[in-house]
Design an enzyme around this catalytic site. Structure first.
Site, PDB file in Angstrom:
ATOM      1  N   HIS A   1      10.528  12.852 -22.377  1.00  0.00           N
ATOM      2  CA  HIS A   1       9.537  13.372 -21.429  1.00  0.00           C
ATOM      3  C   HIS A   1      10.097  14.595 -20.706  1.00  0.00           C
ATOM      4  CE1 HIS A   1       8.209   8.937 -21.041  1.00  0.00           C
ATOM      5  NE2 HIS A   1       7.259   9.541 -21.735  1.00  0.00           N
TER       6      HIS A   1
ATOM      7  N   LYS B   1      -1.734  -3.537 -17.102  1.00  0.00           N
ATOM      8  CA  LYS B   1      -0.389  -3.372 -17.649  1.00  0.00           C
ATOM      9  C   LYS B   1       0.658  -3.828 -16.630  1.00  0.00           C
ATOM     10  CE  LYS B   1       2.209   0.086 -20.240  1.00  0.00           C
ATOM     11  NZ  LYS B   1       2.265   1.458 -20.693  1.00  0.00           N
TER      12      LYS B   1
ATOM     13  N   SER C   1       9.884   4.932 -23.750  1.00  0.00           N
ATOM     14  CA  SER C   1      10.056   4.119 -22.543  1.00  0.00           C
ATOM     15  C   SER C   1      10.233   2.646 -22.894  1.00  0.00           C
ATOM     16  CB  SER C   1       8.869   4.295 -21.601  1.00  0.00           C
ATOM     17  OG  SER C   1       8.833   5.611 -21.093  1.00  0.00           O
TER      18      SER C   1
END
Length: 151
Positions: free
Chosen positions: A17, A41, A127
């Site tokens: 990122h 989530k 991630s």
């Protein structure tokens, strides 16, 4: 002014990122890193932690702004007056997924999606991999910016 939204959950921000944002700075006048909130989530890091990680990583880059949002990314683009969505691509699966979203966004708006290929040195990082390494007590120092390691 060329303004781009770089959306994601950033749980946590990775060196992949970071690389995309850093390279995007030369393409846009402003990059808004937009942390999406999905109530369904379960995140490893709080929203505030994720925001702080990114702000700290880019504290010396005035072209990078960090916000949080809910809803459609194209609605956020309209609200922020951003003409572009910035996305990073690691592999062919990313491309197919992101292509479908980009086409949908263009049908629903005039927002263009700009894809940057990840650097070879970060193309394997996600991630979810970082979270898995963390859960198992591994060393993530080569996978994330310094700001994440401070937590």
């Amino acid at each position: 002014m060329k303004k781009a939204i770089f959306p994601g959950s950033f749980d946590p921000i990775t060196n992949g990122h970071y690389d995309i944002i850093n390279r995007g700075v030369s393409l846009f006048d402003e990059i808004i890193v937009a942390i999406g909130v999905n109530a369904d989530k379960k995140y490893m890091y709080s929203l505030e932690d994720r925001k702080q990680f990114i702000e700290e990583a880019f504290k010396h880059e005035p072209k990078v702004k960090v916000i949080t949002y809910t809803g459609l990314t194209i609605d956020l683009c309209k609200k922020q007056k951003a003409g572009f969505i910035l996305r990073g691509l690691r592999n062919p699966a990313d491309f197919e997924f992101e292509k479908a979203i980009a086409h949908t966004n263009r049908v629903m708006s005039k927002i263009e999606t700009v894809f940057l290929l990840t650097a070879a040195r970060t193309s394997f990082i996600s991630s979810s991999i970082v979270r898995d390494v963390l859960r198992n007590g591994g060393d993530i120092s080569q996978l994330v910016p310094e700001s994440v390691l401070k937590k």
